[in-house]
Design an enzyme around this catalytic site. Structure first.
Site, PDB file in Angstrom:
ATOM      1  N   ALA A 140      -9.975 -58.591 -10.042  1.00  0.00           N
ATOM      2  CA  ALA A 140     -11.287 -58.897  -9.481  1.00  0.00           C
ATOM      3  C   ALA A 140     -11.267 -60.347  -9.031  1.00  0.00           C
ATOM      4  O   ALA A 140     -10.523 -61.161  -9.578  1.00  0.00           O
ATOM      5  CB  ALA A 140     -12.350 -58.698 -10.547  1.00  0.00           C
ATOM      6  N   GLY A 157      -8.447 -55.678 -12.209  1.00  0.00           N
ATOM      7  CA  GLY A 157      -9.010 -54.698 -11.277  1.00  0.00           C
ATOM      8  C   GLY A 157      -7.963 -54.108 -10.345  1.00  0.00           C
ATOM      9  O   GLY A 157      -8.114 -52.980  -9.872  1.00  0.00           O
ATOM     10  N   GLU A 211      -6.436 -51.376 -12.270  1.00  0.00           N
ATOM     11  CA  GLU A 211      -7.467 -50.327 -12.387  1.00  0.00           C
ATOM     12  C   GLU A 211      -7.632 -49.571 -11.064  1.00  0.00           C
ATOM     13  O   GLU A 211      -7.824 -48.356 -11.048  1.00  0.00           O
ATOM     14  CB  GLU A 211      -8.780 -50.968 -12.836  1.00  0.00           C
ATOM     15  CG  GLU A 211      -8.667 -51.518 -14.259  1.00  0.00           C
ATOM     16  CD  GLU A 211      -9.830 -52.414 -14.657  1.00  0.00           C
ATOM     17  OE1 GLU A 211     -10.142 -53.365 -13.907  1.00  0.00           O
ATOM     18  OE2 GLU A 211     -10.437 -52.170 -15.707  1.00  0.00           O
ATOM     19  N   GLU A 268      -7.595 -59.485 -18.549  1.00  0.00           N
ATOM     20  CA  GLU A 268      -8.996 -59.936 -18.667  1.00  0.00           C
ATOM     21  C   GLU A 268      -9.249 -60.739 -19.939  1.00  0.00           C
ATOM     22  O   GLU A 268     -10.066 -61.657 -19.957  1.00  0.00           O
ATOM     23  CB  GLU A 268      -9.951 -58.728 -18.631  1.00  0.00           C
ATOM     24  CG  GLU A 268     -10.068 -58.058 -17.273  1.00  0.00           C
ATOM     25  CD  GLU A 268      -9.013 -56.993 -16.999  1.00  0.00           C
ATOM     26  OE1 GLU A 268      -8.008 -56.911 -17.746  1.00  0.00           O
ATOM     27  OE2 GLU A 268      -9.198 -56.236 -16.031  1.00  0.00           O
TER      28      GLU A 268
END
Ligand code: CO8
Length: 257
Positions: A65, A108, A111, A131
């Site tokens: 992200a 992300g 993911e 994270e």
């Protein structure tokens, strides 16, 4: 149509989406999510597309992200806006989707790759959920999909320590289906997608649906769901063609593709 953060094209019957934020190692922000929604909606609606490949650059599939965008978010804003909720649209794509991963697939990015139906990796790929090093946890499915893909022990190791896993370990662990040399990655992914797209589209889409549901259903419910889909395919011309061609010892020419 033009996209701010993606390159989108079709190659034969394959829809190819390339994440294109090289200055940020393809970090995922709201614009990427918006663009991906549009591109996936268009490919899902296009009868000329039978499978989709999602890729990044040689250095990074996506390095997570966008930390710079996310940094100032507060809880109320994130909760009311259902921050990250929209990313599930990627997992809801109806056509088979392959992630072709080179370089970093972190947070992300990992993911996002796991939302695809299969992952083909270059020898340079590195997967991780870092994270925890930022004071948070995975927010786009990492704790759930990674655990289902590679089991609790490895998932806990990656998520709690934030370490990266190389392509060989990812293949051993069952996260990726094939590992290839970096210069063969796109060719391998496009080849697999073209193969999938050469079959009956309803059959390929139902195969995806059946395997995906196996992660959600009990065995008895899953078996019943699979059997119902299997039976329904006998209503298609492509079943008659596929089986007729086998018996006649000729190559099948599927119509619904
Ligand atoms: N967000 C924003 N910018 C990033 C990100 C990121 N995740 N990753 C890299 N960049 C930027 C860098 O800031 C740098 O920009 P600038 O040149 O302006 O400083 C540029 O990309 C190049 O990066 P580096 O100079 O750091 O490149 P290196 O080769 O030295 O290092 C690494 C590569 C190891 C990948 C390093 O960039 C890194 O550690 N990146 C962050 C990885 C990370 O922690 N990712 C997890 C983010 S959190 C997350 O994903 C939450 C998941 C929730 C779901 C979100 C879905 C949208």
């Amino acid at each position: 149509m033009g996209y701010e953060t993606l390159l989108v094209e079709t190659r034969g019957r394959v829809g190819l989406i390339t994440l294109n934020r090289p200055q940020a190692l393809n970090a995922l922000n709201a614009a990427v999510m918006r663009d991906l929604h549009e591109a996936l909606n268009a490919f899902d609606a296009d009868k000329g597309v039978g499978a989709i490949v999602l890729t990044g650059s040689e250095k990074a599939f996506a390095a997570g992200a966008d930390v710079k965008e996310m940094q100032a978010l507060d809880f109320v804003e994130g909760y009311l806006g259902d921050f990250l909720g929209g990313w599930e649209r990627v997992a809801d794509a109806r056509k088979p989707m392959i992630a072709a991963v080179s370089g970093y697939a972190l947070g992300g990015g990992c993911e996002l790759a796991m939302m695809c139906d299969l992952i083909i990796a270059s020898e340079t790929a590195k997967f991780g959920q870092p994270e925890i090093t930022l004071g948070v946890i995975p927010g786009m499915g990492g704790s759930q999909r990674l655990t289902r893909a590679i089991g609790k022990a490895k998932a806990m190791d990656l998520i709690l320590t934030g370490r990266m896993m190389d392509a060989a370990e990812a293949e051993r662990s069952g996260l990726v289906s094939r590992v290839v040399a970096p210069d063969r990655l796109l060719e391998e992914a496009l080849g697999a997608a073209e193969k999938i797209a050469s079959f009956s589209l309803p059959a390929a889409m139902m195969a995806k649906e059946a395997v995906s549901r196996s992660l959600e259903l009990t065995l008895a419910e899953g078996l019943r769901f699979e059997r119902r889909l299997f039976q329904s395919l006998f209503a298609t011309e492509d079943q008659k063609e596929g089986m007729g061609a086998f018996v006649a010892k000729r190559k099948a020419e599927f119509k619904n593709k």
